[in-house]
Design an enzyme around this catalytic site. Structure first.
Site, mmCIF file in Angstrom:
data_model
loop_
_atom_site.group_PDB
_atom_site.id
_atom_site.type_symbol
_atom_site.label_atom_id
_atom_site.label_comp_id
_atom_site.label_asym_id
_atom_site.label_seq_id
_atom_site.Cartn_x
_atom_site.Cartn_y
_atom_site.Cartn_z
ATOM 1 N N SER A 6 7.127 -0.412 6.888
ATOM 2 C CA SER A 6 6.132 -0.270 7.922
ATOM 3 C C SER A 6 6.598 0.967 8.858
ATOM 4 C CB SER A 6 5.594 -1.444 8.444
ATOM 5 O OG SER A 6 4.558 -1.175 9.451
ATOM 6 N N LYS A 63 0.677 -2.387 12.546
ATOM 7 C CA LYS A 63 -0.109 -2.700 13.558
ATOM 8 C C LYS A 63 -1.600 -2.385 13.821
ATOM 9 C CE LYS A 63 3.878 -3.486 16.538
ATOM 10 N NZ LYS A 63 3.961 -4.760 17.220
#
Length: 330
Positions: free
Chosen positions: A312, A55
């Protein structure tokens, strides 16, 4: 540029903007998984970002682009977003890098460790409502009443282009990649990666993985328009949340670049989390393990192929790890 506003050129611009602020993460071969599936299984380690998740790319690109276009005074009132955690950490980090105040609105479902991580970066964390959509109502209020600037979690071309820089790195590190398997929620990650990969190597398959319950993008793709779903607690909590009632970018983006789409169960996510910890010595969130979960649960055709999984999110509490081990039967 396509109707969703994300192009290969936009992704190259994003890479220039975020250079030096975001890590160019490693792509490593998993010997254990490669042997198990008789394939080249490659892990894209977005867990190596300063905030532990991809992000940071999108948030950094959008904040930098706004300053580039309008000057730093345009963000004097600060930036604001709603987040299941990782995007909130990313906005808090990216804003701090630029000296911009940040407020992160979160629903009550977000785990306490993620709230603490946001506050540690100097941002204000506001707990509002029982869902991402309710937290977003507070964001809209702060934008209208205090003049703050929204940094959306996914539904913006600048955010998706930032995430798409992963696609450029994949193509540089493995030019003959056959498939990339990506966790899918709001669609910024898969959409951005898909644009880059398809522009450079059209034959590379882009596979999306959603939760088996509470998957708004899955329902919205079936319906052809944004559908609201009830959020449920999940090991893959980062993949929860809606896609926005007036989604203007990522629904079209995902529809354009994704080749296939599967849903994974909680048990499959738990087994994958435990396997990655055991074999790779990497502690990852459920959302980071869904690529492996998809190969296992659906028997995806990977034998003899070069396949990249996006790892992630590393904000895992011991309580969540224990829950995963129990569910995985370990």
């Amino acid at each position: 540029m396509s109707h969703h506003g994300v192009s290969l050129e936009a992704i190259h611009q994003a890479r220039r903007r975020i250079a030096g602020q975001v890590v160019r993460t490693p792509l490593v071969r998993s010997a254990a998984l490669s042997a198990r599936f008789e394939a080249e299984i490659l892990l894209k380690l977005e867990t190596c970002q300063p905030t532990g998740a991809f992000k940071l790319r999108g948030a950094t690109n959008m904040i930098a682009a706004l300053i580039e276009r309008h000057g730093s005074e345009a963000l004097a009132a600060g930036v604001v977003t709603a987040s299941t955690g990782n995007h909130g950490r990313a906005v808090a980090y990216a804003a701090a890098q630029q000296g911009v105040p940040a407020v992160i609105c979160l629903s009550r479902l977000v785990p306490p460790d993620k709230v603490a991580a946001i506050e540690a970066l100097g941002a204000e964390a506001r707990r509002v409502g029982a869902s991402q959509d309710e937290a977003f109502e507070e964001v809209e209020r702060l934008v209208s009443e205090r003049g703050m600037t929204l940094i959306p979690p996914f539904d913006d071309p600048l955010v998706a282009a930032g995430q798409g820089t992963i696609g450029l790195e994949l193509m540089e590190d493995c030019p003959d990649l056959d498939r990339v398997i990506v966790g899918l929620s709001g669609g910024g990650l898969l959409g951005g990666i898909g644009v880059a990969v398809k522009a450079i190597r059209p034959e590379c398959r882009v596979t999306g993985v959603s939760l088996s319950r509470g998957a708004a993008m899955w329902e919205s793709l079936q319906a052809g328009y944004p559908v609201a779903v009830e959020e449920v607690e999940s090991l893959g909590d980062s993949l929860g949340g809606g896609i926005g009632r007036d989604n203007r970018c990522t629904l079209a983006l995902v529809r354009e670049v994704m080749d296939d789409h599967v849903q994974v169960s909680e048990r499959a996510i738990a087994r994958a989390m435990v396997a990655i910890l055991e074999h790779e010595k990497r502690l990852v969130e459920g959302a980071a393990a869904v690529g492996l979960a998809a190969i296992e649960e659906h028997g995806l055709a990977v034998r003899g192929r070069k396949v990249a999984l996006i790892l992630s999110g590393n904000a895992v509490s011991l309580e969540i790890l224990d829950r995963a081990r129990v569910l995985a039967g370990r």
